[in-house]
Write an enzyme that holds these catalytic residues in place. Sequence first.
Site: not given
Ligand code: AMP
Ligand code: ZN
Length: 114
Positions: A98, A100, A87, A4
Amino acid sequence: MSDCIFCQIASGKIPSKKVYEDEYLFAFRDINPVAPEHVLVIPKRHIASLDHLEEADEALAGKILLGIKKVANQLGLEESGYRVVNNIGENAGQAVFHIHFHLLGGRPFGWPPG
Ligand code: AMP
Ligand code: ZN
């Protein structure tokens, strides 16, 4: 969960722009920001989504909310206001499984969301 990406960010195996960390939480800047301030607040423990939270996670759920407020205050967003987005699943556009919370600030936000 070893595969993850957010578990690996929380443990420092994958670099991130850290904003806040405590025993339970980790907060870091979104790699693709959609606002001047765009931070992701996550629990260090792997939970796939809000829909996977259990009764036993009640205390952690509270820590997450208070952590979001702490980070917002750290960024100086309490006067101007900010938005918190979580989301859950396919229709909501969840891309990383995961849990967030997007903490968004630094500009006005429309309602309803897209
Ligand atoms: P969601 O669509 O709610 O799952 O949001 C996932 C978020 O994670 C998106 O806004 C991505 O830009 C962000 N994201 C994905 N990989 C990374 C990373 N390595 N570092 C920081 N943000 C990330
Ligand atoms: Zn995780």
